[in-house]
Each structure stands twice: as structure tokens, then as C-alpha cells.
Design a protein around this motif. Structure first.
Motif, PDB file in Angstrom:
ATOM      1  N   GLN A 308      22.558  49.391  69.158  1.00  0.00           N
ATOM      2  CA  GLN A 308      23.960  49.784  69.107  1.00  0.00           C
ATOM      3  C   GLN A 308      24.179  50.527  67.799  1.00  0.00           C
ATOM      4  O   GLN A 308      23.432  50.339  66.839  1.00  0.00           O
ATOM      5  CB  GLN A 308      24.882  48.560  69.172  1.00  0.00           C
ATOM      6  CG  GLN A 308      24.678  47.683  70.386  1.00  0.00           C
ATOM      7  CD  GLN A 308      25.077  48.360  71.665  1.00  0.00           C
ATOM      8  OE1 GLN A 308      26.079  49.073  71.714  1.00  0.00           O
ATOM      9  NE2 GLN A 308      24.293  48.157  72.718  1.00  0.00           N
ATOM     10  N   ALA A 322      29.606  45.968  69.867  1.00  0.00           N
ATOM     11  CA  ALA A 322      28.171  46.036  69.605  1.00  0.00           C
ATOM     12  C   ALA A 322      27.543  44.640  69.578  1.00  0.00           C
ATOM     13  O   ALA A 322      26.476  44.410  70.158  1.00  0.00           O
ATOM     14  CB  ALA A 322      27.925  46.759  68.280  1.00  0.00           C
ATOM     15  N   ARG A 325      27.233  43.137  73.097  1.00  0.00           N
ATOM     16  CA  ARG A 325      26.112  43.686  73.864  1.00  0.00           C
ATOM     17  C   ARG A 325      24.774  43.138  73.378  1.00  0.00           C
ATOM     18  O   ARG A 325      23.868  42.881  74.176  1.00  0.00           O
ATOM     19  CB  ARG A 325      26.142  45.210  73.794  1.00  0.00           C
ATOM     20  CG  ARG A 325      27.310  45.795  74.590  1.00  0.00           C
ATOM     21  CD  ARG A 325      27.445  47.278  74.410  1.00  0.00           C
ATOM     22  NE  ARG A 325      28.556  47.790  75.233  1.00  0.00           N
ATOM     23  CZ  ARG A 325      29.090  48.983  75.089  1.00  0.00           C
ATOM     24  NH1 ARG A 325      28.625  49.812  74.173  1.00  0.00           N
ATOM     25  NH2 ARG A 325      30.081  49.373  75.866  1.00  0.00           N
TER      26      ARG A 325
END
Length: 332
Positions: A308, A322, A325
């Protein structure tokens, strides 16, 4: 011909949304519109168009000039006499000037993301409007002779049936022709999914390595991690490193972690080369969040996933996405 155009930019990220989207960032808008213009000119062969739907994301998160450019790009289409031209919008991103722009460019259907009229529910979903603003925007649309207005409504967020009844009464007061009702589904790659996974106890502790030669940046990252842990009920075991070589040495000594947060442009071994070296000597592929003021598109390729990217200085919205994820990758 039926055409769908995706505008993936949003001014904020709703906690339930699993559609392709990114936070609004002006430096990416022009590149995206240039690519859209190029693709349309390459593929469109002059066919008659009976429907255009501009969705997202939030198309109206674009500013006035960007929206005007979008309409200029799609003016190439040959429109049928009764073409339906729809655009999605959030309540808070539609002002008088944008409504006028929609009208001038032939939009005849506006789909509004409302989801709920209840303020507490809206906050839980990370929606940024109020009940009063819904009525205000719809009244503005009606004054500009928009008569095909629809709203999205979400149920199943909790078990309060009375709240749903109140919301339906308010919808009837709006006096518009259409409402799309759908149940909340907690999909992978969403904030709500990640929060549910943590609360179910799949993983509640994550080992995070922060690698940055600047102490102030390490402090900022730790501040964001503290906020994330409080909001999503997880914990972080944080280790700090001042250089890539120091982080590599720690890994070679057997000190692994779940997630790496690294500056790209460090003296000595930079962030990208550091992660490459670690991944060569590690059985699992560790997700990484790179931070920099400039995006290195030549070195950060798809083959280097999972990674990310966040800008400096660190912004909470981008950081939380970010981190979510990365945690999803760890939980797989």
C-alpha cells in the motif's frame, strides 16, 4: 449501446463499501480523466447510445472543473432521443453549481446515496450528511426540474424495525419516484469486515515494524496505529528501526513481523530494496505500507504486491484504509 463510466474517487470511504475506490486526490484525477478520454476515443465507433450511467466511487466528488471536463469527454457519444443519463452522487458533494452543470449536460436521472435518515446509523457507516441535508438537496434538484430522482437505502444494520418504519415515512415525504433498498452485507475488503474479523478473535495482535530514519515520522505512524487500535479493537506490537539495514538484520536474526511500514527514501538501503531483501529470506509474503512524498511507479509494480502507498504527511483516512488491507492479507 449502454455505457457505464466508473469514477473511483471518494471524499471519504464508507465502512461497508467494497466497490473499487480511492480517496479523492487531485494529482490522480487528471491522469484518470486522460486515460478515460483515450479509451473512449480508441473504442467508441459512433454507435447510438440509449443509456449512460456514471457511477463510482462518487462521481460528484470531482470539483466543478473536473466534472465539466468529464462531460466534455463523453460529449462524443451519439445520444438517442430518449436516452437515460444517470449519475450517482452523495448528498454532501452536490451543490448548486454542480446541479446546474448536470442539467446543462443532459443528465436526467440522479441517484443519491442516502442509506439512512438516522444520524447515529449514518455515523456508524461513515456517511457525512444529515437528514435535513437530504431534503435540502432533493428540493434543489426539483427546482432545477429533475423529476427522476432515486435514493439508495440500507437496512439490516441493526434490529430496530421502528427506525426502518420512520425512515420509510421520511422517504414518502421526499415525494420522489424511486428507492433502492438493500441489506447490509459485510463484504471482504471493507472496514466493517475487518472489524468483525478482529472482534471474532481470528487475530487480535499484529506485530508491526516501523522503518524510518526520521523520529518524527515514526511518532506520527505510532499515533495513527494507536487510533486504529482504539477504533477497531485490535492491538499492535511495534518495533522501530532507523534504517533498512537495521530492519534486514533483525529479520535475518529471526525477528519477524506481520506488517512493515517503511519510508521509501531512506539513506543507505531504501524502503523498496529493504522489503525485497526481507521477502527473499522469509517464507511468508509480508504486506507493506510504503510512505513517501512521491510515488515510484517504476519500482512499485503489481509484481511487488501486497503493498500500500500513503503520502507524507500521514493522513488518517488513507492510513486506515492501507492498514485494513494489510490486516486482511494477514488474516487470509
Amino acid at each position: 449501446m449502454y455505457i457505464y463510466i466508473h469514477i473511483p474517487f471518494c471524499s471519504n470511504i464508507c465502512k461497508y463499501c467494497d466497490f473499487p475506490k480511492v480517496l479523492y486526490d487531485k494529482k490522480y484525477i487528471n491522469k484518470y480523466l486522460e486515460a478515460l478520454d483515450r479509451e473512449i476515443r480508441e473504442r467508441y465507433k459512433g454507435e447510438e447510445v440509449v443509456s449512460i450511467f456514471i457511477g463510482g466511487g462518487t462521481p460528484t466528488s470531482l470539483d466543478y472543473d473536473e466534472l465539466e471536463r468529464l462531460f466534455k469527454i463523453i460529449s462524443i457519444f451519439k445520444r438517442s432521443s430518449n436516452m437515460e443519463f444517470s449519475i450517482e452522487s452523495n448528498i454532501e458533494s452536490l451543490d448548486d453549481s454542480k446541479i446546474e452543470l448536470l442539467k446543462e449536460n443532459g443528465v436526467n436521472r440522479v441517484s443519491l446515496g442516502v442509506q439512512s435518515f438516522d444520524l447515529k446509523t449514518l455515523k456508524e457507516l461513515n456517511r457525512k450528511h444529515t437528514k435535513e441535508e437530504v431534503f435540502e438537496v432533493i428540493n434543489k434538484l426539483k427546482k432545477k426540474k429533475f423529476d427522476n430522482i432515486s435514493i439508495d437505502y440500507m437496512y439490516g444494520i441493526d434490529e430496530d424495525i421502528e427506525k426502518v418504519k420512520r425512515d420509510m415515512d421520511l422517504f414518502l415525504e421526499l415525494d420522489i419516484p424511486h428507492i433502492s433498498c438493500y441489506s447490509l452485507i459485510i463484504e471482504p475488503h471493507t472496514v466493517l469486515y475487518n472489524k468483525k474479523t478482529i472482534l471474532m478473535g481470528v487475530i487480535f495482535m499484529y506485530k508491526v515494524a516501523i522503518c524510518d530514519d526520521q523520529k518524527i515520522m515514526r511518532i506520527m505512524i505510532k499515533t495513527q496505529l494507536k487510533r486504529y487500535s482504539e477504533e477497531y479493537s485490535c492491538e499492535f506490537d511495534i518495533t522501530e528501526f532507523e534504517s533498512g539495514d537495521e530492519l534486514i538484520a533483525a529479520f535475518l536474526a529471526g525477528n519477524e513481523c506481520d506488517i512493515i511500514i517503511s519510508d521509501i527514501n531512506m539513506p543507505g538501503t531504501d524502503g523498496i530494496d529493504t522489503v525485497k531483501e526481507i521477502r527473499k529470506n522469509c517464507e511468508k509474503t509480508i504486506p507493506v505500507i510504503f510512505q513517501s512524498s512521491l510515488f515510484d511507479s517504476e519500482r512499485l509494480t503489481l509484481e511487488f504486491l501486497p503493498w500500500q502507498f500513503i503520502d507524507k504527511p500521514v493522513r488518517w483516512e488513507k492510513f486506515s484504509i492501507a492498514m485494513t488491507r494489510c490486516i486482511e492479507h494477514v488474516n487470509e
